[in-house]
Write a protein that holds these residues in place. Structure first.
Motif, PDB file in Angstrom:
ATOM      1  N   UNK A 159       0.724  -0.985  -0.032  1.00 34.30           N
ATOM      2  CA  UNK A 159      -0.039   0.140   0.004  1.00 34.30           C
ATOM      3  C   UNK A 159       0.913   1.233  -0.061  1.00 34.30           C
ATOM      4  N   UNK A 160       0.186   2.253  -0.464  1.00 35.73           N
ATOM      5  CA  UNK A 160       1.080   3.697  -0.622  1.00 35.73           C
ATOM      6  C   UNK A 160       1.641   3.967   0.929  1.00 35.73           C
ATOM      7  N   UNK A 161       2.745   4.226   1.384  1.00 29.14           N
ATOM      8  CA  UNK A 161       3.116   4.889   2.600  1.00 29.14           C
ATOM      9  C   UNK A 161       3.830   6.109   2.800  1.00 29.14           C
ATOM     10  N   UNK A 162       4.508   6.327   1.586  1.00 30.51           N
ATOM     11  CA  UNK A 162       5.426   7.474   1.585  1.00 30.51           C
ATOM     12  C   UNK A 162       5.249   8.001   0.252  1.00 30.51           C
ATOM     13  N   UNK A 163       5.759   9.043  -0.181  1.00 28.56           N
ATOM     14  CA  UNK A 163       5.635  10.026  -1.454  1.00 28.56           C
ATOM     15  C   UNK A 163       5.952   8.950  -2.585  1.00 28.56           C
ATOM     16  N   UNK A 164       7.441   8.360  -2.115  1.00 28.38           N
ATOM     17  CA  UNK A 164       7.893   7.324  -3.158  1.00 28.38           C
ATOM     18  C   UNK A 164       8.198   6.044  -2.739  1.00 28.38           C
ATOM     19  N   UNK A 165       7.409   5.541  -1.592  1.00 26.74           N
ATOM     20  CA  UNK A 165       7.669   4.361  -1.200  1.00 26.74           C
ATOM     21  C   UNK A 165       6.462   3.604  -0.663  1.00 26.74           C
ATOM     22  N   UNK A 166       6.345   2.106  -1.005  1.00 27.90           N
ATOM     23  CA  UNK A 166       5.292   1.407  -0.536  1.00 27.90           C
ATOM     24  C   UNK A 166       5.351   0.916   0.856  1.00 27.90           C
ATOM     25  N   UNK A 167       4.330   0.489   1.656  1.00 27.82           N
ATOM     26  CA  UNK A 167       4.576   0.013   2.691  1.00 27.82           C
ATOM     27  C   UNK A 167       4.121  -1.694   2.631  1.00 27.82           C
ATOM     28  N   UNK A 168       4.510  -2.555   3.357  1.00 31.22           N
ATOM     29  CA  UNK A 168       4.371  -4.070   3.258  1.00 31.22           C
ATOM     30  C   UNK A 168       3.735  -4.752   4.357  1.00 31.22           C
ATOM     31  N   UNK A 169       2.676  -5.312   4.326  1.00 32.70           N
ATOM     32  CA  UNK A 169       1.988  -5.841   5.629  1.00 32.70           C
ATOM     33  C   UNK A 169       2.516  -7.258   5.913  1.00 32.70           C
ATOM     34  N   UNK A 170       3.129  -7.459   7.369  1.00 35.45           N
ATOM     35  CA  UNK A 170       3.966  -8.551   7.366  1.00 35.45           C
ATOM     36  C   UNK A 170       3.203  -9.467   8.497  1.00 35.45           C
ATOM     37  N   UNK A 171       2.280  -8.980   9.135  1.00 34.13           N
ATOM     38  CA  UNK A 171       1.584 -10.088  10.309  1.00 34.13           C
ATOM     39  C   UNK A 171       0.252  -9.449  10.590  1.00 34.13           C
ATOM     40  N   UNK A 172      -0.536 -10.365  10.967  1.00 33.41           N
ATOM     41  CA  UNK A 172      -2.050  -9.906  11.383  1.00 33.41           C
ATOM     42  C   UNK A 172      -2.213 -10.530  12.694  1.00 33.41           C
ATOM     43  N   UNK A 173      -2.689  -9.470  13.701  1.00 38.85           N
ATOM     44  CA  UNK A 173      -3.217 -10.035  15.183  1.00 38.85           C
ATOM     45  C   UNK A 173      -4.402  -9.908  15.215  1.00 38.85           C
ATOM     46  N   UNK A 174      -5.352 -10.671  15.718  1.00 38.25           N
ATOM     47  CA  UNK A 174      -6.849 -10.804  15.804  1.00 38.25           C
ATOM     48  C   UNK A 174      -7.020 -10.500  17.367  1.00 38.25           C
ATOM     49  N   UNK A 175      -8.294  -9.617  17.626  1.00 38.47           N
ATOM     50  CA  UNK A 175      -8.173  -9.097  18.937  1.00 38.47           C
ATOM     51  C   UNK A 175      -9.888  -9.561  19.227  1.00 38.47           C
ATOM     52  N   UNK A 176      -9.997  -9.492  20.727  1.00 34.55           N
ATOM     53  CA  UNK A 176     -11.308  -9.836  21.188  1.00 34.55           C
ATOM     54  C   UNK A 176     -11.409  -9.074  22.394  1.00 34.55           C
ATOM     55  N   UNK A 177     -12.527  -8.225  22.651  1.00 31.60           N
ATOM     56  CA  UNK A 177     -12.674  -7.414  23.949  1.00 31.60           C
ATOM     57  C   UNK A 177     -13.777  -7.861  24.617  1.00 31.60           C
ATOM     58  N   UNK A 178     -13.718  -7.945  25.974  1.00 26.51           N
ATOM     59  CA  UNK A 178     -14.894  -8.433  26.826  1.00 26.51           C
ATOM     60  C   UNK A 178     -15.860  -7.388  27.124  1.00 26.51           C
TER      61      UNK A 178
END
Length: 468
Positions: free
Chosen positions: A268-287
């Protein structure tokens, strides 16, 4: 002495000389309520698409209770020449016998107390401020007739400006609303609901209500549409949410184009001339306070190169209820000790507890103990995000320093005989190589920010006559 309990009266009277009416008899609902519930309520024109899609989602889920559970469809058709928009869904529709009362009920939705997303009975009025004529057409399964209700928005605006005796709401509605029932056309679906805005007012923001690109981008962020399959964590996130609540996942098309998809991608676009890359996903639960599930969510970690630009359309911790976004990307910015880090995050929280209720404008939630319980659980998450941001920043600075050191040593080596590196430069070279090896071990994923370090390390190790 005990007093007898007072029996409540069905209609408490106002006492005093000549007073005979009850308080309810004296209530006057004026015409200005229509302005408050349209132009004053929906200041961003694009929000009317959210309101109508929200109603479509409720109608489609109601249809699924009694029939096929296939993905519901919403078609948005934009006619630039006529400056009109039609939004049609394949939900239950409204039976002829109920349509007039339900379409004219203001603030009296029968969906209150249910799992429906909209329950205040005001969302369908959203278009009044943005067009010259607002029409609703509907048909329920089994009906042979179509009901059409039309609001004359020009006459409404004139009535709101006028100073006359006909200032009560029912009187104004009598003057500006037309209700017809007619035989269904062969081209009409067997059940549907349609909203049409005719002669849409031109809006300064790139004519927003007729701008397909703006509408598509907006709905991709806020509407209940599925993730793109190019997003690696789509299945894991959907499975996590569906374990606690259904996902409507509407098929929304604009002018028969491709179905809309959420904007999340692995890159995804992250900076003017640089893309970001997703590395991991954390799943969340709230009580919740009763030990149940108040909300579920997810956060994806990435390079944390800085605040994500708006064009990425994924930045910030987002809130959703009924899988429709509440507020915008900054809705939780005040829950960060350092607000700037909100825009570095990519996360969503789906509120499930029915006691946590979106406000009327759907730009936040009503404040109560249940919402406070949820937000209290956000502090560890915001701290973790801030830590990730700072760590990434420290690592980038460290990598930059190592690269500069390696570059300086490399230039020094080029001026010498590589087979006879003297005792003065060799300790510096070995120290730099060891530091870069340690950095490489901590960042073994090969993220883009570390590639220059790995390249420099390889060159220095070669200079030392060693293998990587």
């Amino acid at each position: 002495m005990k007093r007898a309990a007072r029996q409540p009266s069905a209609s408490p009277a106002i006492t005093g000389t000549g007073a005979s009416a009850s308080p309810g008899d004296l209530v006057v609902i004026g015409k200005d309520i229509l302005e408050l519930l349209s132009s004053a309520m929906y200041t961003d024109p694009l929000t009317i698409y959210r309101e109508y899609v929200q109603n479509s989602a409720d109608a489609i889920e109601a249809r699924r209770l009694d029939g096929p559970r296939g993905r519901g469809r919403v078609d948005i058709r934009i006619d630039h020449d006529a400056r009109s928009v039609r939004i049609t869904d394949d939900g239950t529709g409204i039976p002829v016998s109920e349509a007039p009362r339900r379409l004219l009920a203001i603030g009296g939705s029968r969906k209150r107390g249910t799992d429906a997303r909209g329950f205040r009975g005001i969302g369908r009025l959203a278009g009044l401020a943005y067009c010259r004529q607002l029409l609703f057409r509907t048909r329920a399964a089994g009906d042979t007739e179509v009901v059409e209700l039309s609001w004359d928005c020009m006459r409404l605006r004139a009535a709101l400006r006028a100073l006359g005796q006909n200032d009560d709401l029912p009187g104004v509605v009598d003057d500006i609303v037309t209700l017809t029932v007619q035989p269904a056309d062969p081209s009409d679906p067997p059940h549907f609901f349609e909203v049409e805005l005719r002669d849409i007012v031109r809006h300064h923001r790139r004519d927003a209500l007729l701008n397909e690109e703006l509408i598509a981008d907006y709905l991709a962020e806020v509407a209940p549409v599925p993730f793109d399959r190019a997003f690696s964590f789509a299945s894991a996130i959907e499975h996590h949410i569906k374990a606690h609540a259904p996902l409507p996942e509407l098929e929304i098309r604009i002018n028969d184009g491709e179905p809309l998809r959420r904007p999340h991608r692995d890159q995804f676009p992250a900076k003017a001339n640089e893309d970001g890359h997703i590395s991991e996903c954390e799943l969340l639960t709230f009580e919740d306070r009763d030990g149940g599930v108040a909300a579920v969510g997810w956060i994806v970690h990435h390079d944390y190169l800085g605040a994500l630009p708006r064009r990425a359309r994924i930045g910030g911790i987002r809130l959703r209820a009924g899988d429709i976004q509440v507020g915008d990307h900054q809705v939780l910015i005040d829950y960060f000790a350092e607000p700037r880090f909100n825009s570095w995050a990519v996360a969503e929280i789906h509120v499930l507890d029915r006691r946590i209720i979106p406000n009327a404008r759907r730009d936040f939630f009503e404040h109560n103990v249940h919402f406070n319980d949820l937000t209290a659980q956000l502090e560890p998450l915001t701290r973790k995000i801030a830590k990730c941001c700072r760590s990434a920043s420290v690592d980038r600075n460290r990598a930059k320093a190592l690269q500069q050191t390696a570059s300086a040593l490399g230039q020094d080596i080029q001026l010498r005989d590589l087979n006879a590196i003297n005792s003065d430069i060799r300790p510096k070279l070995e120290k730099c190589v060891n530091a870069m090896r340690a950095f490489a071990r901590r960042h073994s994923k090969g993220d883009s920010v570390d590639e220059p370090v790995f390249a420099a390390l390889s060159e220095l190790e070669e200079a030392l006559g060693k293998q990587p």
